[in-house]
Design a protein around this motif. Sequence first.
Motif, PDB file in Angstrom:
ATOM      1  N   SER A   1      45.708  23.220  16.205  1.00 23.57           N
ATOM      2  CA  SER A   1      45.615  22.640  17.460  1.00 23.57           C
ATOM      3  C   SER A   1      44.525  21.785  17.799  1.00 23.57           C
ATOM      4  O   SER A   1      43.432  22.005  17.329  1.00 23.57           O
ATOM      5  N   LEU A   2      44.701  20.683  18.559  1.00 20.79           N
ATOM      6  CA  LEU A   2      43.915  19.612  19.012  1.00 20.79           C
ATOM      7  C   LEU A   2      43.140  18.656  17.896  1.00 20.79           C
ATOM      8  O   LEU A   2      42.325  17.993  18.513  1.00 20.79           O
ATOM      9  N   ILE A   3      43.545  18.973  16.582  1.00 20.66           N
ATOM     10  CA  ILE A   3      43.060  18.091  15.555  1.00 20.66           C
ATOM     11  C   ILE A   3      43.135  16.695  15.829  1.00 20.66           C
ATOM     12  O   ILE A   3      44.196  16.182  16.341  1.00 20.66           O
ATOM     13  N   ASP A   4      42.210  15.864  15.672  1.00 28.30           N
ATOM     14  CA  ASP A   4      41.927  14.555  15.729  1.00 28.30           C
ATOM     15  C   ASP A   4      41.970  13.992  17.461  1.00 28.30           C
ATOM     16  O   ASP A   4      42.043  12.691  17.858  1.00 28.30           O
ATOM     17  N   LEU A   5      41.946  15.117  18.536  1.00 30.70           N
ATOM     18  CA  LEU A   5      41.971  14.600  19.626  1.00 30.70           C
ATOM     19  C   LEU A   5      40.597  14.182  19.982  1.00 30.70           C
ATOM     20  O   LEU A   5      39.582  14.885  19.516  1.00 30.70           O
ATOM     21  N   PRO A   6      40.167  13.372  21.139  1.00 24.01           N
ATOM     22  CA  PRO A   6      38.746  12.967  21.486  1.00 24.01           C
ATOM     23  C   PRO A   6      37.990  14.043  21.960  1.00 24.01           C
ATOM     24  O   PRO A   6      38.412  14.789  22.704  1.00 24.01           O
ATOM     25  N   VAL A   7      36.604  14.039  21.461  1.00 28.44           N
ATOM     26  CA  VAL A   7      35.756  14.993  22.073  1.00 28.44           C
ATOM     27  C   VAL A   7      34.660  14.422  22.977  1.00 28.44           C
ATOM     28  O   VAL A   7      34.187  13.305  22.435  1.00 28.44           O
ATOM     29  N   TYR A   8      34.522  14.875  24.297  1.00 23.75           N
ATOM     30  CA  TYR A   8      33.593  14.322  25.299  1.00 23.75           C
ATOM     31  C   TYR A   8      32.490  15.213  25.258  1.00 23.75           C
ATOM     32  O   TYR A   8      32.396  16.418  25.252  1.00 23.75           O
ATOM     33  N   SER A   9      31.275  14.677  25.310  1.00 26.51           N
ATOM     34  CA  SER A   9      29.966  15.289  25.830  1.00 26.51           C
ATOM     35  C   SER A   9      29.606  15.429  27.135  1.00 26.51           C
ATOM     36  O   SER A   9      29.609  14.198  27.724  1.00 26.51           O
ATOM     37  N   LYS A  10      29.652  16.677  28.114  1.00 24.61           N
ATOM     38  CA  LYS A  10      29.315  16.512  29.266  1.00 24.61           C
ATOM     39  C   LYS A  10      27.846  15.702  29.568  1.00 24.61           C
ATOM     40  O   LYS A  10      27.564  15.077  30.692  1.00 24.61           O
ATOM     41  N   ARG A  11      26.980  16.221  28.673  1.00 24.11           N
ATOM     42  CA  ARG A  11      25.512  15.569  28.980  1.00 24.11           C
ATOM     43  C   ARG A  11      25.396  14.283  28.708  1.00 24.11           C
ATOM     44  O   ARG A  11      24.924  13.338  29.501  1.00 24.11           O
ATOM     45  N   LEU A  12      26.144  13.707  27.753  1.00 21.88           N
ATOM     46  CA  LEU A  12      26.101  12.429  27.427  1.00 21.88           C
ATOM     47  C   LEU A  12      27.229  11.182  28.442  1.00 21.88           C
ATOM     48  O   LEU A  12      26.993  10.233  28.417  1.00 21.88           O
ATOM     49  N   LYS A  13      28.265  12.314  28.761  1.00 16.69           N
ATOM     50  CA  LYS A  13      29.164  11.296  29.499  1.00 16.69           C
ATOM     51  C   LYS A  13      30.100  10.520  28.683  1.00 16.69           C
ATOM     52  O   LYS A  13      30.351   9.303  29.379  1.00 16.69           O
TER      53      LYS A  13
ATOM     54  N   TRP B   1      42.457  16.408  29.249  1.00 17.93           N
ATOM     55  CA  TRP B   1      43.773  17.410  29.678  1.00 17.93           C
ATOM     56  C   TRP B   1      45.138  16.908  29.012  1.00 17.93           C
ATOM     57  O   TRP B   1      45.811  17.359  28.531  1.00 17.93           O
ATOM     58  N   GLU B   2      45.295  15.700  29.541  1.00 14.19           N
ATOM     59  CA  GLU B   2      46.644  14.923  29.254  1.00 14.19           C
ATOM     60  C   GLU B   2      46.913  15.056  27.689  1.00 14.19           C
ATOM     61  O   GLU B   2      47.889  15.125  27.418  1.00 14.19           O
ATOM     62  N   GLU B   3      45.771  14.872  26.734  1.00 18.62           N
ATOM     63  CA  GLU B   3      46.258  14.744  25.549  1.00 18.62           C
ATOM     64  C   GLU B   3      46.454  16.271  24.962  1.00 18.62           C
ATOM     65  O   GLU B   3      47.028  16.610  24.187  1.00 18.62           O
ATOM     66  N   ALA B   4      45.710  17.201  25.505  1.00 23.58           N
ATOM     67  CA  ALA B   4      45.580  18.661  25.170  1.00 23.58           C
ATOM     68  C   ALA B   4      46.851  19.537  25.699  1.00 23.58           C
ATOM     69  O   ALA B   4      47.315  20.527  25.085  1.00 23.58           O
ATOM     70  N   SER B   5      47.214  19.108  26.909  1.00 28.11           N
ATOM     71  CA  SER B   5      48.382  19.897  27.519  1.00 28.11           C
ATOM     72  C   SER B   5      49.558  20.306  26.605  1.00 28.11           C
ATOM     73  O   SER B   5      50.080  21.381  26.991  1.00 28.11           O
ATOM     74  N   LYS B   6      49.945  19.538  25.805  1.00 25.81           N
ATOM     75  CA  LYS B   6      51.188  19.728  24.818  1.00 25.81           C
ATOM     76  C   LYS B   6      50.852  20.459  23.730  1.00 25.81           C
ATOM     77  O   LYS B   6      51.782  20.861  23.150  1.00 25.81           O
ATOM     78  N   GLN B   7      49.510  20.635  23.509  1.00 28.11           N
ATOM     79  CA  GLN B   7      49.303  21.371  22.164  1.00 28.11           C
ATOM     80  C   GLN B   7      49.296  23.010  22.465  1.00 28.11           C
ATOM     81  O   GLN B   7      49.271  23.428  23.516  1.00 28.11           O
ATOM     82  N   PRO B   8      49.368  23.731  21.352  1.00 30.48           N
ATOM     83  CA  PRO B   8      49.487  25.158  21.471  1.00 30.48           C
ATOM     84  C   PRO B   8      48.078  25.500  21.986  1.00 30.48           C
ATOM     85  O   PRO B   8      46.812  24.887  21.173  1.00 30.48           O
ATOM     86  N   GLY B   9      47.885  26.279  22.670  1.00 22.61           N
ATOM     87  CA  GLY B   9      46.585  26.720  23.218  1.00 22.61           C
ATOM     88  C   GLY B   9      46.354  28.153  23.573  1.00 22.61           C
ATOM     89  O   GLY B   9      45.073  28.598  23.298  1.00 22.61           O
ATOM     90  N   PHE B  10      47.262  29.096  23.564  1.00 22.88           N
ATOM     91  CA  PHE B  10      46.987  30.590  23.789  1.00 22.88           C
ATOM     92  C   PHE B  10      47.574  31.399  22.609  1.00 22.88           C
ATOM     93  O   PHE B  10      48.959  31.437  22.669  1.00 22.88           O
ATOM     94  N   ARG B  11      46.771  31.547  21.658  1.00 24.47           N
ATOM     95  CA  ARG B  11      47.273  32.597  20.364  1.00 24.47           C
ATOM     96  C   ARG B  11      46.552  33.920  20.529  1.00 24.47           C
ATOM     97  O   ARG B  11      45.419  33.755  20.693  1.00 24.47           O
TER      98      ARG B  11
END
Length: 239
Positions: free
Chosen positions: A149-161, A217-227
């Motif tokens: 799950s989530l592979i290749d989706l963008p990752v954002y840093s809260k500190r760097l914004k 969230w928009e990109e993560a929402s359709k991904q499997p999340g609770f295993r």
Amino acid sequence: MNILNMKVRFKLTSGVFLTAGFFVAPCLCQELTPVYEAKIDTLIVSAYRTAAEEFPCKPKTGGKPRMIRWQDVEKCLNDAEERIDWEEITRQIEALREEGGFARADFYEAVESSMSAHAIPYDRVFSVKKKDALLPLSNTVLKFLPDESLIDLPVYSKRLKEKIGTFAGSFTYERSGGLSAANTYRLSMFQYKDLRGDLQTPAIGDRLLLDSFGIPWEEASKQPGFRLTVYKLTTKYFR
């Protein structure tokens, strides 16, 4: 050796083993059949149904960049796991394994595969009104995250914004919680490919992620999340 998605398994096969000075008798075990795989699925689906009784959760969002509250996310996921009677499901799984005469390692591998196959997508776990929010990559979120799950989706840093790369998978390791070795516990972490394509692991303090990083969230929402995870099963043989 890359620690990404590293798993260690010990399997018993036919033959005689010499382990720590002891002889282990050969295992005259049956191969797992489709009938028993279906029975495993029935147990796991029932466990998921119990876990999901209060889904979708409705977490709040806030901050800059806007992020789903990690406290709400973790409460939702941990409460779902705790709704399951793990002692009872362990008893049922062990009874099923003994009934068929299957090797314990092979049987629990099938249980783990079933848990992954029935993982629940995020849009059924959370109801999020702000579509521009980020899903926090907290240790608990990663604990329940299916391997692919989530592979290749963008990752954002809260500190760097800003975007720092793309998600490359999660892994679990053990750390000590005190002077006693008995106080060790599992912690989940993730890796990402930075903007140059190099593999990185977050290097932050004590590695408690909370809401330090997030995925849209928009990109993560359709991904499997609770295993569900086999670590909650209470059998001493599996731990």
